[in-house]
Write a protein that holds these residues in place. Structure first.
Motif, mmCIF file in Angstrom:
data_model
loop_
_atom_site.group_PDB
_atom_site.id
_atom_site.type_symbol
_atom_site.label_atom_id
_atom_site.label_comp_id
_atom_site.label_asym_id
_atom_site.label_seq_id
_atom_site.Cartn_x
_atom_site.Cartn_y
_atom_site.Cartn_z
ATOM 1 N N MET A 36 6.680 -3.008 -6.712
ATOM 2 C CA MET A 36 7.849 -3.525 -6.257
ATOM 3 C C MET A 36 6.117 -5.026 -6.558
ATOM 4 S SD MET A 36 9.661 -3.844 -2.953
ATOM 5 C CE MET A 36 10.286 -4.897 -2.046
ATOM 6 N N ALA B 91 13.564 0.059 -2.271
ATOM 7 C CA ALA B 91 11.326 0.868 -2.267
ATOM 8 C C ALA B 91 12.096 1.899 -1.025
ATOM 9 C CB ALA B 91 11.427 -0.093 -2.042
ATOM 10 N N ALA C 64 1.223 -1.017 0.391
ATOM 11 C CA ALA C 64 0.181 0.220 0.234
ATOM 12 C C ALA C 64 0.977 1.451 0.119
ATOM 13 C CB ALA C 64 -0.795 -0.194 1.306
ATOM 14 N N LYS C 65 2.193 1.171 1.205
ATOM 15 C CA LYS C 65 2.889 2.475 0.742
ATOM 16 C C LYS C 65 3.773 3.007 -0.485
ATOM 17 C CE LYS C 65 4.457 1.961 5.496
ATOM 18 N NZ LYS C 65 5.347 0.938 6.096
ATOM 19 N N LEU C 66 3.714 1.607 -1.101
ATOM 20 C CA LEU C 66 4.329 1.579 -2.902
ATOM 21 C C LEU C 66 3.187 1.973 -3.542
ATOM 22 C CD1 LEU C 66 6.473 -1.627 -2.782
ATOM 23 C CD2 LEU C 66 7.088 1.054 -3.361
ATOM 24 N N ASP C 67 1.590 1.691 -3.318
ATOM 25 C CA ASP C 67 0.885 2.321 -3.976
ATOM 26 C C ASP C 67 0.477 3.612 -3.844
ATOM 27 O OD1 ASP C 67 0.112 0.239 -5.666
ATOM 28 O OD2 ASP C 67 -1.320 -0.984 -4.661
ATOM 29 N N LYS C 68 1.164 4.415 -2.638
ATOM 30 C CA LYS C 68 0.548 6.112 -2.784
ATOM 31 C C LYS C 68 0.031 6.254 -1.895
ATOM 32 C CE LYS C 68 1.842 10.152 -5.353
ATOM 33 N NZ LYS C 68 3.108 11.084 -4.874
ATOM 34 N N ALA C 69 -0.728 5.274 -1.419
ATOM 35 C CA ALA C 69 -1.511 5.344 -0.027
ATOM 36 C C ALA C 69 -1.189 6.408 1.002
ATOM 37 C CB ALA C 69 -2.145 3.090 0.223
ATOM 38 N N GLY D 138 6.047 6.029 -2.334
ATOM 39 C CA GLY D 138 5.074 5.705 -3.351
ATOM 40 C C GLY D 138 6.022 6.876 -4.283
ATOM 41 N N VAL E 143 9.528 3.751 -8.214
ATOM 42 C CA VAL E 143 9.823 1.971 -8.483
ATOM 43 C C VAL E 143 8.205 1.367 -7.908
ATOM 44 C CG1 VAL E 143 11.997 2.423 -7.038
ATOM 45 C CG2 VAL E 143 9.915 1.908 -6.194
#
Lengths: 273, 361
Positions: free
Chosen positions: B80, B51, A168-173, B74, B78
């Motif tokens: 993942m 990341a 979720a963090k990588l999904d910019k949430a 975010g 990147v």
């Protein structure tokens, strides 16, 4: 031999079931009796004719509409308040390391072990200073905090796989979005379970309501229904009293049946990690 | 441009344990770089630092020209893929992929276009509205892939994404990932503990051990030219045989390069020994052979039985020497000297073809 054990086990189960069901049966049965039937000895299992008028009498005498509305207001707002207060608290305890987080969580656990009788005098004095005796906020706001709800939801949130939050963090949430869109839906069965406990507890609450109120204005159903016992000039009209109790219990039963199905559904969908 | 650079990176956990120290590493733009090493070697931590899921205790990480050390995950450009897929269980396949795109603030039309594209790319058209719980492990991993592809990032991170799949599916996904890398031309960083995966998929390999980089290079380079004993024994299936020579240094050779019969124009060492165990692999077999220099592995197509007395031939050009710090000895003079000194070791013979004086038995 095996058959004998199975029969024995079944009989034990049936006996247990009867023990649990009997009070309900007795309450409903008595609520439909005439006054004479309700006090006769030996007691009659079933009424000869069904006295539905008892329910009308209970409804009128208890002022069901007034107290029922109070009960609904207090219960619903307490639940909403708990969601607002306890979910973020549980999220923080489950997912964040902050100053003294361990200490505060220990406080929650200690509070879980303290019986209400230990704390009610200081709480009464405090709320009295606030001028909150006999008010809705006095019956609601202190109860939006619940050690049980926080503890239970913390455990639920802790079970959620860390990878999901990373994703979720990588999904910019944002943090708020993670809590509301990811954590809450996945922990839904647990949240519903907690809310069910809260609803039942608040709906049935007698002790705190009695302490924190003086007049009929904000009192809730349990106290009003208790009042049914005192109205017959010193004569306890059990049939009317039981009719009032059935009315008091009905919403909880309906809620439980509804939520029970919902919890099962939620578990099926939420069951993958 | 999306090369990734670690500059003097250190990672110390709050409990005081340093898992990565003084990491200097460049991951080439558009490469398929595999970080490989045993469990707890720091490879996953390194990936998570790229990341932004782990703080960097000291040092700097760059992606392209940008210093991303302090950026939120975010905002780093990147994507993942996780070991356990990390699919949101309460969302349909479509919503899983949409979630990140919506958070990026893309327009509706854009989102629909990307969705259609990635869902067909991973072959999940029929399942766009299915809940993940209805899908198999392989399909879930495809959702995760689709979600990552949909972001169109220049860096693609993968944390042991194949380890939960069965062997057959894993092989299939391996070639699909290689294909994907060719199509996307972005920088892939792939973490695994499986050296076979590393060798087959990577254009570049980074071998980690105990928080340090042991060697970097192409799969061929690290296999043919290991810098140290760790890389020599870690890479290869099985890894190199290592035997001690008079305490000061070590000799290594690949099990595949050892023979039971003397090859033509042979020049090297001969170790007499006895077959201890024999594992049949199909085309060839893996033998454990007890010799005067310890138990060694031989992978050979030649048939031998348990208990047979054999001679193991290792040619000079197949021998690797390592010093007492387990580092490779590359100095030609020193290698010659060491080759000579093996002569003195009891029970070892140095054979020269046609010289007649050697031979094992």
């Amino acid at each position: 031999m095996k058959l004998a054990i199975r029969i024995l086990r079944s009989m034990l189960m049936i006996a247990l079931m009867l023990i649990f069901i009997f009070p309900f049966f007795w309450m409903i049965s008595t609520s439909l009796k005439t006054y004479i039937e309700s006090i006769q000895f030996p007691p009659a299992m079933l009424p000869k004719s069904l006295q539905f008028s008892n329910y009308v009498e209970a409804w009128v005498r208890v002022k069901f509409f007034h107290f029922g509305l109070n009960s609904i207001i207090v219960t619903v707002l307490t639940m909403a308040g708990q969601l607002f207060v306890c979910v973020p608290a549980a999220y923080a305890f489950a997912r964040k390391k902050f100053a003294l987080s361990g200490f505060f969580f220990a406080l929650v656990l200690v509070d879980l072990m303290l019986p209400a009788q230990v704390t009610f005098v200081p709480i009464y004095v405090l709320l009295s200073d606030f001028g909150w005796i006999d008010t809705y906020q006095g019956l609601i706001i202190p109860f939006t905090y619940s050690s049980f709800a926080i503890f239970f939801m913390t455990q639920a949130f802790k079970q959620i796989n860390n990878e999901l939050l990373d994703a979720a963090k990588l999904d910019k949430a944002t943090e708020l979005k993670i809590m509301i869109r990811i954590m809450l839906p996945i922990a839904k069965p647990y949240i519903i379970t907690v809310m069910l406990f809260t609803a039942i507890g608040k709906w049935n609450d007698y002790f705190w309501t009695l302490i924190l109120t003086n007049s009929e204005s904000v009192r809730t159903l349990p106290i009003a229904v208790k009042g049914l016992l005192d109205v017959g000039d010193g004569v306890n009209q059990w049939n009317i009293s039981m009719a009032g109790n059935v009315l008091l219990m009905a919403p909880i039963l309906v809620l439980y049946l509804f939520a029970n199905r919902f919890i099962k559904n939620a578990f099926v969908y939420g069951g993958i990690k | 441009m999306s090369a990734i650079q670690f500059e003097n990176v250190r990672k110390t956990y709050p409990n005081g344990k340093t898992v990565i120290d003084q990491l200097n590493l460049e991951i080439r733009d558009s490469s398929f770089t595999v970080l490989v090493g045993p469990s707890g070697c720091g490879k996953t931590t390194a990936l998570r630092m790229i990341a932004g899921l782990e703080d960097v205790s000291e040092g700097m990480i760059r992606i392209g020209a940008a210093n991303v050390t302090k950026l939120e995950p975010g905002d780093r450009d990147v994507a993942m893929v996780f070991q356990n897929y990390a699919i949101y269980p309460h969302m349909t396949v479509k919503r899983n992929i949409e979630f990140g795109l919506k958070n990026q603030g893309l327009s509706k039309a854009d989102i629909v276009r990307r969705l259609d594209h990635v869902i067909s790319q991973v072959g999940l058209e029929q399942y766009a509205n299915a809940m993940p719980s209805m899908l198999s492990g392989g399909q879930r991993q495809r959702i995760a892939l689709a979600r990552a592809i949909s972001k169109q990032t220049s860096v693609f991170l993968m944390d042991e994404p194949l380890s939960n799949l069965d062997a057959k599916l894993r092989n299939q996904m391996r070639s699909e990932l290689i294909q994907l890398h060719k199509n996307l031309q972005s920088t892939f960083v792939f973490v695994t503990h499986d050296q076979v995966e590393a060798m087959t998929m990577g254009t570049d390999i980074v071998i980690f051990n105990e928080g340090r980089v042991m060697q970097t290079g192409t799969p061929k380079e690290v296999y043919n030219n290991p810098d140290n004993v760790f890389v020599a024994t870690f890479i290869g299936d099985p890894g190199m045989n290592i035997v001690s020579l008079r305490m000061t240094c070590q000799l290594g050779f690949r099990p595949q390069r050892a023979r039971f019969t003397m090859p033509e124009r042979f020049q090297g060492v001969v170790l007499p020994g006895e077959i201890m165990t024999c594992e049949t692999l199909g085309m060839d077999s893996l033998y454990h052979v007890r010799t005067t220099m310890g138990t060694i592995l031989v992978k050979s197509e030649e048939e031998r039985e348990f208990g047979d007395n054999v001679s193991v031939y290792v040619a000079e050009q197949d021998m690797f020497f390592f010093d007492m710090h387990e580092q490779r000895i590359r100095d030609a003079g020193r290698i010659l000297q060491l080759t000579q000194s093996i002569l003195l070791k009891e029970g070892v013979y140095v054979a020269r073809e046609h010289s007649g004086e050697a031979a094992a038995r």
